[in-house]
Design a protein around this motif. Structure first.
Motif, PDB file in Angstrom:
ATOM      1  N   ASP A  78      -7.026 -16.028  22.358  1.00 52.67           N
ATOM      2  CA  ASP A  78      -7.125 -17.280  21.605  1.00 52.67           C
ATOM      3  C   ASP A  78      -7.285 -17.022  20.106  1.00 52.67           C
ATOM      4  OD1 ASP A  78      -6.884 -18.695  23.922  1.00 52.67           O
ATOM      5  OD2 ASP A  78      -9.009 -19.200  24.102  1.00 52.67           O
ATOM      6  N   LEU A  79      -7.460 -15.751  19.739  1.00 49.93           N
ATOM      7  CA  LEU A  79      -7.599 -15.374  18.332  1.00 49.93           C
ATOM      8  C   LEU A  79      -6.339 -14.646  17.867  1.00 49.93           C
ATOM      9  CD1 LEU A  79     -11.253 -13.956  18.367  1.00 49.93           C
ATOM     10  CD2 LEU A  79     -10.525 -16.234  17.603  1.00 49.93           C
ATOM     11  N   ARG A  80      -5.881 -15.001  16.684  1.00 47.43           N
ATOM     12  CA  ARG A  80      -4.811 -14.255  16.020  1.00 47.43           C
ATOM     13  C   ARG A  80      -5.470 -13.359  14.981  1.00 47.43           C
ATOM     14  NH1 ARG A  80       0.185 -15.853  15.524  1.00 47.43           N
ATOM     15  NH2 ARG A  80      -0.364 -18.064  15.835  1.00 47.43           N
ATOM     16  N   HIS A  81      -4.970 -12.102  14.862  1.00 44.16           N
ATOM     17  CA  HIS A  81      -5.576 -11.140  13.937  1.00 44.16           C
ATOM     18  C   HIS A  81      -4.614 -10.748  12.824  1.00 44.16           C
ATOM     19  CE1 HIS A  81      -9.258 -10.253  16.215  1.00 44.16           C
ATOM     20  NE2 HIS A  81      -8.515 -10.458  17.292  1.00 44.16           N
ATOM     21  N   PHE A  82      -5.147 -10.737  11.611  1.00 47.64           N
ATOM     22  CA  PHE A  82      -4.446 -10.140  10.472  1.00 47.64           C
ATOM     23  C   PHE A  82      -5.147  -8.811  10.194  1.00 47.64           C
ATOM     24  CE2 PHE A  82      -4.000 -14.824   9.549  1.00 47.64           C
ATOM     25  CZ  PHE A  82      -2.713 -14.909  10.035  1.00 47.64           C
ATOM     26  N   GLU A  83      -4.522  -7.730  10.632  1.00 50.19           N
ATOM     27  CA  GLU A  83      -5.188  -6.439  10.699  1.00 50.19           C
ATOM     28  C   GLU A  83      -4.849  -5.562   9.491  1.00 50.19           C
ATOM     29  OE1 GLU A  83      -5.049  -4.476  14.529  1.00 50.19           O
ATOM     30  OE2 GLU A  83      -4.228  -6.306  15.427  1.00 50.19           O
ATOM     31  N   TRP A  84      -5.879  -4.937   8.956  1.00 46.89           N
ATOM     32  CA  TRP A  84      -5.704  -4.016   7.829  1.00 46.89           C
ATOM     33  C   TRP A  84      -4.810  -2.848   8.222  1.00 46.89           C
ATOM     34  CZ3 TRP A  84      -8.758  -7.857   7.111  1.00 46.89           C
ATOM     35  CH2 TRP A  84      -9.370  -8.113   5.889  1.00 46.89           C
ATOM     36  N   ARG A  85      -4.881  -2.378   9.471  1.00 50.70           N
ATOM     37  CA  ARG A  85      -4.097  -1.199   9.858  1.00 50.70           C
ATOM     38  C   ARG A  85      -2.603  -1.467   9.719  1.00 50.70           C
ATOM     39  NH1 ARG A  85      -2.481  -0.930  15.606  1.00 50.70           N
ATOM     40  NH2 ARG A  85      -2.887  -2.981  16.508  1.00 50.70           N
ATOM     41  N   GLN A  86      -2.210  -2.738   9.787  1.00 49.43           N
ATOM     42  CA  GLN A  86      -0.808  -3.092   9.645  1.00 49.43           C
ATOM     43  C   GLN A  86      -0.422  -3.336   8.189  1.00 49.43           C
ATOM     44  OE1 GLN A  86      -0.740  -6.484  12.246  1.00 49.43           O
ATOM     45  NE2 GLN A  86      -0.395  -5.251  14.080  1.00 49.43           N
ATOM     46  N   HIS A  87      -1.349  -3.869   7.411  1.00 52.79           N
ATOM     47  CA  HIS A  87      -1.039  -4.250   6.032  1.00 52.79           C
ATOM     48  C   HIS A  87      -1.512  -3.218   5.005  1.00 52.79           C
ATOM     49  CE1 HIS A  87       0.320  -8.223   7.279  1.00 52.79           C
ATOM     50  NE2 HIS A  87      -0.749  -8.304   8.061  1.00 52.79           N
ATOM     51  N   VAL A  88      -2.554  -2.459   5.344  1.00 49.52           N
ATOM     52  CA  VAL A  88      -3.097  -1.432   4.431  1.00 49.52           C
ATOM     53  C   VAL A  88      -3.256  -0.145   5.238  1.00 49.52           C
ATOM     54  CG1 VAL A  88      -4.754  -1.069   2.557  1.00 49.52           C
ATOM     55  CG2 VAL A  88      -4.476  -3.363   3.523  1.00 49.52           C
ATOM     56  N   PRO A  89      -2.159   0.481   5.652  1.00 51.85           N
ATOM     57  CA  PRO A  89      -2.229   1.567   6.633  1.00 51.85           C
ATOM     58  C   PRO A  89      -2.893   2.849   6.145  1.00 51.85           C
ATOM     59  CG  PRO A  89       0.016   1.300   5.816  1.00 51.85           C
ATOM     60  CD  PRO A  89      -0.767   0.132   5.309  1.00 51.85           C
ATOM     61  N   ALA A  90      -3.105   2.997   4.846  1.00 56.51           N
ATOM     62  CA  ALA A  90      -3.750   4.219   4.351  1.00 56.51           C
ATOM     63  C   ALA A  90      -5.221   4.291   4.748  1.00 56.51           C
ATOM     64  CB  ALA A  90      -3.631   4.300   2.829  1.00 56.51           C
ATOM     65  N   LEU A  91      -5.828   3.158   5.009  1.00 57.15           N
ATOM     66  CA  LEU A  91      -7.272   3.124   5.251  1.00 57.15           C
ATOM     67  C   LEU A  91      -7.607   3.516   6.683  1.00 57.15           C
ATOM     68  CD1 LEU A  91      -8.232  -0.210   3.444  1.00 57.15           C
ATOM     69  CD2 LEU A  91      -8.062   2.103   2.482  1.00 57.15           C
ATOM     70  N   CYS A  92      -8.786   4.106   6.855  1.00 53.87           N
ATOM     71  CA  CYS A  92      -9.331   4.339   8.192  1.00 53.87           C
ATOM     72  C   CYS A  92     -10.653   3.576   8.293  1.00 53.87           C
ATOM     73  CB  CYS A  92      -9.464   5.821   8.498  1.00 53.87           C
ATOM     74  SG  CYS A  92     -10.214   6.806   7.219  1.00 53.87           S
ATOM     75  N   GLY A  93     -11.538   3.978   9.182  1.00 55.22           N
ATOM     76  CA  GLY A  93     -12.759   3.207   9.387  1.00 55.22           C
ATOM     77  C   GLY A  93     -13.997   4.068   9.460  1.00 55.22           C
ATOM     78  N   ALA A  94     -14.624   4.122  10.627  1.00 52.91           N
ATOM     79  CA  ALA A  94     -15.904   4.803  10.779  1.00 52.91           C
ATOM     80  C   ALA A  94     -15.755   6.316  10.760  1.00 52.91           C
ATOM     81  CB  ALA A  94     -16.578   4.374  12.079  1.00 52.91           C
ATOM     82  N   ALA A  95     -16.741   6.959  10.153  1.00 53.87           N
ATOM     83  CA  ALA A  95     -16.808   8.423  10.123  1.00 53.87           C
ATOM     84  C   ALA A  95     -18.251   8.851  10.319  1.00 53.87           C
ATOM     85  CB  ALA A  95     -16.271   8.960   8.803  1.00 53.87           C
ATOM     86  N   ILE A  96     -18.418  10.048  10.823  1.00 54.55           N
ATOM     87  CA  ILE A  96     -19.750  10.675  10.814  1.00 54.55           C
ATOM     88  C   ILE A  96     -19.936  11.262   9.433  1.00 54.55           C
ATOM     89  CG2 ILE A  96     -21.192  12.511  11.778  1.00 54.55           C
ATOM     90  CD1 ILE A  96     -19.605  12.186  14.399  1.00 54.55           C
ATOM     91  N   ILE A  97     -20.976  10.818   8.740  1.00 53.49           N
ATOM     92  CA  ILE A  97     -21.254  11.327   7.394  1.00 53.49           C
ATOM     93  C   ILE A  97     -22.605  12.020   7.391  1.00 53.49           C
ATOM     94  CG2 ILE A  97     -19.832   9.527   6.351  1.00 53.49           C
ATOM     95  CD1 ILE A  97     -22.417   8.160   5.444  1.00 53.49           C
ATOM     96  N   ALA A  98     -22.708  13.064   6.591  1.00 53.86           N
ATOM     97  CA  ALA A  98     -23.927  13.872   6.528  1.00 53.86           C
ATOM     98  C   ALA A  98     -24.472  13.871   5.114  1.00 53.86           C
ATOM     99  CB  ALA A  98     -23.637  15.300   6.979  1.00 53.86           C
ATOM    100  N   SER A  99     -25.788  13.899   5.006  1.00 52.62           N
ATOM    101  CA  SER A  99     -26.423  13.906   3.696  1.00 52.62           C
ATOM    102  C   SER A  99     -26.149  15.232   2.987  1.00 52.62           C
ATOM    103  CB  SER A  99     -27.932  13.705   3.833  1.00 52.62           C
ATOM    104  OG  SER A  99     -28.541  14.878   4.367  1.00 52.62           O
ATOM    105  N   PRO A 100     -26.154  15.235   1.659  1.00 50.78           N
ATOM    106  CA  PRO A 100     -25.914  16.491   0.944  1.00 50.78           C
ATOM    107  C   PRO A 100     -26.968  17.550   1.250  1.00 50.78           C
ATOM    108  CG  PRO A 100     -26.615  14.745  -0.566  1.00 50.78           C
ATOM    109  CD  PRO A 100     -26.325  14.093   0.742  1.00 50.78           C
ATOM    110  N   ASP A 101     -28.211  17.133   1.466  1.00 54.77           N
ATOM    111  CA  ASP A 101     -29.264  18.105   1.784  1.00 54.77           C
ATOM    112  C   ASP A 101     -29.019  18.749   3.145  1.00 54.77           C
ATOM    113  OD1 ASP A 101     -30.525  17.604  -0.608  1.00 54.77           O
ATOM    114  OD2 ASP A 101     -32.067  16.302   0.250  1.00 54.77           O
ATOM    115  N   LEU A 102     -28.600  17.946   4.128  1.00 57.74           N
ATOM    116  CA  LEU A 102     -28.349  18.503   5.457  1.00 57.74           C
ATOM    117  C   LEU A 102     -27.189  19.482   5.406  1.00 57.74           C
ATOM    118  CD1 LEU A 102     -29.261  18.244   8.462  1.00 57.74           C
ATOM    119  CD2 LEU A 102     -27.362  16.648   8.758  1.00 57.74           C
ATOM    120  N   VAL A 103     -26.132  19.138   4.684  1.00 58.38           N
ATOM    121  CA  VAL A 103     -24.975  20.029   4.570  1.00 58.38           C
ATOM    122  C   VAL A 103     -25.366  21.342   3.907  1.00 58.38           C
ATOM    123  CG1 VAL A 103     -22.755  20.319   3.400  1.00 58.38           C
ATOM    124  CG2 VAL A 103     -23.263  18.190   4.604  1.00 58.38           C
TER     125      VAL A 103
END
Length: 323
Positions: A182-207
């Motif tokens: 029942d929902l239509r989606h305007f998706e970034w992956r189709q219109h702005v394909p360079a972008l990704c989403g979630a990542a595991i990020i680490a603090s500079p101190d931990l690295v």
């Protein structure tokens, strides 16, 4: 044993976080001498500044917000992405499928709902540039209600559209008794394909101070993702053990949708889950730097450190879809 890792999640506990809990339950973190304390988050984008502040060692955060942080603080010690989980962008604006809004340009002059600091909202300027949408008359209204209530509000005509993640809104629709179709989606992956989403990020101190811990955390999660793919029901059960109130069917749908959309970019067949094509990352950096008028254009090597990725032979390639 070293102090436990403080990990901030993207949101409340849900199906698409299952790999973290599977890794904990099956001793994959312990195999690397790691103890983890998870904290629910409030948005994917907000996890980034919380790691940058030093409050958390690791975050499940938005890759695009991380690029923005680096560009805004070019001389600071910033967090770094070590594993890109969403190699396709999950962001969307959802509208009623049977309504008059058929293309992104039809959003002109409309009212749109959003959670505060939603990751899709933060990337709306990039969507505007890519689609040619005239955003001058759009009214964006912050609304803290659960997404299940907001999806219903859209179908009642309270507003024209809703910012969010494709599978978050599909899951919320199920919880609200609404068919996701029942929902239509305007998706970034189709219109702005360079972008990704979630990542595991680490603090500079931990690295800097515990690089083997970072590598072990990534290895454990990568191993758990394989288990999640093999048995999604057991994966959702790992989430339910931590929050017995979850809607199991909706969270399984959200998990399966995430595997099929956010984690299925075609380049995953070539590079494996966790990595991104360097040219695509540079394109995303260029776009975000320009659209957000950042003080500096950050270098990709400071944003994403490939040295923590699993060996090539251990990477997941089965999720990738043909382009």
């Amino acid at each position: 044993m070293p102090s436990p890792l403080r990990v901030i999640l993207n949101t409340f506990l849900s199906g698409p976080q299952a790999w973290f809990f599977v890794a904990e339950d099956r001793g994959y973190f312990a195999d690397h001498g790691i103890e983890v304390v998870f904290t629910p988050g409030d948005t994917l984008a907000n996890a980034v500044p919380k790691v940058a502040s030093g409050a958390y060692d690791i975050g499940y955060g938005d890759m695009n917000a991380l690029i923005e942080l680096h560009g805004a603080r070019p001389d600071a010690a910033n967090p770094v992405a070590v594993f890109i989980m969403h190699n396709a962008s999950p962001y969307t604006i959802a509208v009623a499928a049977d309504g008059p809004i058929r293309t992104p340009k039809d959003l002109a002059g409309q009212h749109l709902l959003t959670h505060p600091n939603d990751a899709a909202l933060r990337m709306f300027p990039e969507f505007i540039r890519a689609t040619g949408l005239d955003a001058s008359g759009i009214a964006i209204i912050e609304d803290r209600r659960h997404h299940r209530d907001l999806t219903a509000a859209i179908l009642r005509g309270e507003a024209a559209g809703l910012f969010g993640f494709v599978n978050t809104l599909a899951s919320a629709a199920i919880e609200a008794g609404i068919a996701p179709a029942d929902l239509r989606h305007f998706e970034w992956r189709q219109h702005v394909p360079a972008l990704c989403g979630a990542a595991i990020i680490a603090s500079p101190d931990l690295v800097a101070e515990r690089p083997d811990t970072v590598r072990g955390f990534v290895s454990a999660v990568n191993r758990a993702v394989k288990d999640v793919i093999a048995d999604p029901d057991a994966a959702v059960e790992a989430v339910r053990r931590r929050d017995p109130t979850i809607d199991v069917a909706a969270n399984k749908a959200r998990l399966m949708g995430t595997l099929a959309l956010e984690m299925a970019h075609p380049e995953g067949a070539r590079l494996g889950l966790g990595d991104i094509d360097p040219l695509r990352l540079d394109e995303a950096i260029d776009l975000i730097t320009a659209v957000k008028d950042l003080p500096a254009r950050p270098e990709s090597g400071r944003i994403f450190d490939r040295s923590f990725l699993p060996p090539d032979g251990e990477r997941i390639r089965t999720l990738a879809k043909a382009s």
